[in-house]
Design a protein around this motif. Structure first.
Motif, PDB file in Angstrom:
ATOM      1  N   ALA A  94       0.810  -1.220   0.000  1.00 31.51           N
ATOM      2  CA  ALA A  94       0.000   0.000   0.000  1.00 31.51           C
ATOM      3  C   ALA A  94       0.849   1.278   0.000  1.00 31.51           C
ATOM      4  O   ALA A  94       0.526   2.214  -0.738  1.00 31.51           O
ATOM      5  CB  ALA A  94      -0.978  -0.008   1.175  1.00 31.51           C
ATOM      6  N   PRO A  95       1.918   1.376   0.800  1.00 32.14           N
ATOM      7  CA  PRO A  95       2.726   2.601   0.739  1.00 32.14           C
ATOM      8  C   PRO A  95       3.333   2.848  -0.643  1.00 32.14           C
ATOM      9  O   PRO A  95       3.387   3.988  -1.107  1.00 32.14           O
ATOM     10  CB  PRO A  95       3.810   2.382   1.791  1.00 32.14           C
ATOM     11  N   SER A  98       0.696   4.190  -2.835  1.00 30.17           N
ATOM     12  CA  SER A  98       0.486   5.608  -2.529  1.00 30.17           C
ATOM     13  C   SER A  98       1.530   6.470  -3.235  1.00 30.17           C
ATOM     14  O   SER A  98       1.212   7.546  -3.745  1.00 30.17           O
ATOM     15  CB  SER A  98       0.537   5.859  -1.023  1.00 30.17           C
ATOM     16  N   ASN A  99       2.785   5.990  -3.277  1.00 34.24           N
ATOM     17  CA  ASN A  99       3.829   6.703  -4.014  1.00 34.24           C
ATOM     18  C   ASN A  99       3.499   6.775  -5.498  1.00 34.24           C
ATOM     19  O   ASN A  99       3.733   7.805  -6.138  1.00 34.24           O
ATOM     20  CB  ASN A  99       5.192   6.022  -3.836  1.00 34.24           C
ATOM     21  N   LEU A 100       2.968   5.696  -6.037  1.00 30.87           N
ATOM     22  CA  LEU A 100       2.572   5.685  -7.443  1.00 30.87           C
ATOM     23  C   LEU A 100       1.455   6.694  -7.695  1.00 30.87           C
ATOM     24  O   LEU A 100       1.497   7.451  -8.666  1.00 30.87           O
ATOM     25  CB  LEU A 100       2.121   4.278  -7.859  1.00 30.87           C
ATOM     26  N   ALA A 101       0.472   6.721  -6.808  1.00 33.16           N
ATOM     27  CA  ALA A 101      -0.678   7.614  -6.981  1.00 33.16           C
ATOM     28  C   ALA A 101      -0.279   9.078  -6.884  1.00 33.16           C
ATOM     29  O   ALA A 101      -0.665   9.896  -7.734  1.00 33.16           O
ATOM     30  CB  ALA A 101      -1.751   7.294  -5.938  1.00 33.16           C
ATOM     31  N   ALA A 102       0.477   9.424  -5.852  1.00 29.30           N
ATOM     32  CA  ALA A 102       0.828  10.822  -5.608  1.00 29.30           C
ATOM     33  C   ALA A 102       2.083  11.237  -6.366  1.00 29.30           C
ATOM     34  O   ALA A 102       2.543  12.364  -6.216  1.00 29.30           O
ATOM     35  CB  ALA A 102       1.016  11.057  -4.117  1.00 29.30           C
ATOM     36  N   GLY A 103       2.617  10.343  -7.181  1.00 29.62           N
ATOM     37  CA  GLY A 103       3.797  10.633  -7.988  1.00 29.62           C
ATOM     38  C   GLY A 103       3.476  10.464  -9.460  1.00 29.62           C
ATOM     39  O   GLY A 103       2.834  11.324 -10.069  1.00 29.62           O
ATOM     40  N   PRO A 104       3.880   9.343 -10.061  1.00 31.38           N
ATOM     41  CA  PRO A 104       3.689   9.167 -11.503  1.00 31.38           C
ATOM     42  C   PRO A 104       2.236   9.267 -11.990  1.00 31.38           C
ATOM     43  O   PRO A 104       1.989   9.889 -13.028  1.00 31.38           O
ATOM     44  CB  PRO A 104       4.260   7.772 -11.764  1.00 31.38           C
ATOM     45  N   LEU A 105       1.275   8.689 -11.282  1.00 29.78           N
ATOM     46  CA  LEU A 105      -0.112   8.788 -11.746  1.00 29.78           C
ATOM     47  C   LEU A 105      -0.595  10.235 -11.716  1.00 29.78           C
ATOM     48  O   LEU A 105      -1.222  10.713 -12.663  1.00 29.78           O
ATOM     49  CB  LEU A 105      -1.037   7.895 -10.912  1.00 29.78           C
ATOM     50  N   GLU A 106      -0.307  10.924 -10.644  1.00 28.78           N
ATOM     51  CA  GLU A 106      -0.698  12.331 -10.544  1.00 28.78           C
ATOM     52  C   GLU A 106      -0.029  13.153 -11.651  1.00 28.78           C
ATOM     53  O   GLU A 106      -0.684  13.974 -12.306  1.00 28.78           O
ATOM     54  CB  GLU A 106      -0.284  12.853  -9.175  1.00 28.78           C
ATOM     55  N   ASP A 107       1.254  12.929 -11.880  1.00 25.74           N
ATOM     56  CA  ASP A 107       1.965  13.637 -12.949  1.00 25.74           C
ATOM     57  C   ASP A 107       1.373  13.299 -14.317  1.00 25.74           C
ATOM     58  O   ASP A 107       1.277  14.163 -15.197  1.00 25.74           O
ATOM     59  CB  ASP A 107       3.451  13.295 -12.928  1.00 25.74           C
ATOM     60  N   TYR A 108       0.990  12.041 -14.503  1.00 22.60           N
ATOM     61  CA  TYR A 108       0.345  11.604 -15.739  1.00 22.60           C
ATOM     62  C   TYR A 108      -0.962  12.372 -15.958  1.00 22.60           C
ATOM     63  O   TYR A 108      -1.242  12.844 -17.064  1.00 22.60           O
ATOM     64  CB  TYR A 108       0.086  10.100 -15.670  1.00 22.60           C
ATOM     65  N   ARG A 131      -9.768   2.406  -8.632  1.00 21.76           N
ATOM     66  CA  ARG A 131     -10.519   3.491  -7.982  1.00 21.76           C
ATOM     67  C   ARG A 131      -9.794   3.948  -6.723  1.00 21.76           C
ATOM     68  O   ARG A 131      -9.670   5.148  -6.465  1.00 21.76           O
ATOM     69  CB  ARG A 131     -11.938   3.045  -7.642  1.00 21.76           C
ATOM     70  N   GLU A 132      -9.307   2.985  -5.942  1.00 23.62           N
ATOM     71  CA  GLU A 132      -8.574   3.328  -4.726  1.00 23.62           C
ATOM     72  C   GLU A 132      -7.303   4.108  -5.061  1.00 23.62           C
ATOM     73  O   GLU A 132      -6.962   5.080  -4.388  1.00 23.62           O
ATOM     74  CB  GLU A 132      -8.216   2.061  -3.949  1.00 23.62           C
ATOM     75  N   LEU A 133      -6.601   3.689  -6.107  1.00 20.18           N
ATOM     76  CA  LEU A 133      -5.392   4.387  -6.521  1.00 20.18           C
ATOM     77  C   LEU A 133      -5.712   5.824  -6.928  1.00 20.18           C
ATOM     78  O   LEU A 133      -5.019   6.766  -6.523  1.00 20.18           O
ATOM     79  CB  LEU A 133      -4.732   3.637  -7.681  1.00 20.18           C
ATOM     80  N   LEU A 134      -6.771   6.017  -7.703  1.00 25.78           N
ATOM     81  CA  LEU A 134      -7.178   7.376  -8.084  1.00 25.78           C
ATOM     82  C   LEU A 134      -7.490   8.220  -6.850  1.00 25.78           C
ATOM     83  O   LEU A 134      -7.201   9.423  -6.824  1.00 25.78           O
ATOM     84  CB  LEU A 134      -8.411   7.347  -8.992  1.00 25.78           C
ATOM     85  N   ALA A 153     -14.580   9.384 -10.464  1.00 26.88           N
ATOM     86  CA  ALA A 153     -14.180   8.012 -10.823  1.00 26.88           C
ATOM     87  C   ALA A 153     -13.654   7.271  -9.598  1.00 26.88           C
ATOM     88  O   ALA A 153     -13.906   6.077  -9.436  1.00 26.88           O
ATOM     89  CB  ALA A 153     -13.122   8.046 -11.917  1.00 26.88           C
ATOM     90  N   ALA A 154     -12.950   7.973  -8.722  1.00 26.84           N
ATOM     91  CA  ALA A 154     -12.415   7.342  -7.512  1.00 26.84           C
ATOM     92  C   ALA A 154     -13.535   6.918  -6.571  1.00 26.84           C
ATOM     93  O   ALA A 154     -13.419   5.901  -5.874  1.00 26.84           O
ATOM     94  CB  ALA A 154     -11.460   8.295  -6.803  1.00 26.84           C
ATOM     95  N   ARG A 155     -14.619   7.668  -6.530  1.00 27.51           N
ATOM     96  CA  ARG A 155     -15.735   7.360  -5.624  1.00 27.51           C
ATOM     97  C   ARG A 155     -16.610   6.239  -6.150  1.00 27.51           C
ATOM     98  O   ARG A 155     -17.044   5.368  -5.414  1.00 27.51           O
ATOM     99  CB  ARG A 155     -16.583   8.602  -5.410  1.00 27.51           C
ATOM    100  N   SER A 156     -16.904   6.296  -7.449  1.00 30.26           N
ATOM    101  CA  SER A 156     -17.925   5.362  -7.940  1.00 30.26           C
ATOM    102  C   SER A 156     -17.600   4.710  -9.271  1.00 30.26           C
ATOM    103  O   SER A 156     -18.423   3.946  -9.780  1.00 30.26           O
ATOM    104  CB  SER A 156     -19.251   6.112  -8.078  1.00 30.26           C
ATOM    105  N   GLY A 157     -16.458   5.011  -9.812  1.00 33.39           N
ATOM    106  CA  GLY A 157     -16.115   4.441 -11.103  1.00 33.39           C
ATOM    107  C   GLY A 157     -16.875   5.108 -12.146  1.00 33.39           C
ATOM    108  O   GLY A 157     -16.853   5.424 -13.134  1.00 33.39           O
TER     109      GLY A 157
END
Length: 157
Positions: A94-95, A98-108, A131-134, A153-157
């Motif tokens: 999970a940590p 979280s790095n993926l979400a707040a790093g590369p995914l967010e930058d993407y 959804r959790e990652l978003l 999308a994170a809440r309900s897809g």
């Protein structure tokens, strides 16, 4: 371009070191025609870098993988997406997600959100883990519209 290939080479070198991360699952990413194995190898190197303890002396010598990932994300929407999916398919905790979400995914999302949001919304409808990652991303400098759609999308897809 030459410097990017050097970064790729360093990232691949890190990914190929035995026993560094302990947990790999190489699934689902086609790397034919990509230098040094493409996003899958870069994902492995990124995960290994992020698994190193914060104070580890090895971190400094492997920070190039962050530049490689940033370059992929900024320059190539498809390559960036392949990298994100490659990390998601690996056995990560999970940590690290979280790095993926707040790093590369967010930058993407900042770089390509306007053009790619429908792809992400479609996946979120089918995949609770995505959804959790978003839900772990931050707005950063996404447009208000992209951010609204990411949150929905994170809440309900």
């Amino acid at each position: 371009m030459k410097s990017i290939l050097l970064w790729w080479g360093e990232a691949v070198r890190l990914a190929s070191q035995p026993g560094k991360s302990g947990m790999h699952r190489n699934r689902g990413i086609e790397s034919a025609g990509k230098p040094h194995g493409g996003p899958q190898k870069i994902a492995e190197a990124w995960v290994q870098f992020n698994r190193l303890p914060m104070g580890a002396s090895e971190r400094q010598s492997h920070m190039q993988v962050l530049d490689v990932v940033d370059d992929i994300i900024q320059r190539d929407a498809d390559g960036g997406w392949e990298f994100i999916e490659a990390v998601r398919q690996m056995d990560v905790d999970a940590p690290l997600l979280s790095n993926l979400a707040a790093g590369p995914l967010e930058d993407y999302l900042v770089a390509h959100g306007e053009a790619e949001i429908e792809r992400l919304e479609s996946l979120a409808k089918q995949d609770a883990s995505f959804r959790e990652l978003l839900g772990r991303t931050w707005k950063n400098s996404m447009s208000d519209e992209v951010w609204r759609r990411v949150q929905r999308a994170a809440r309900s897809g």
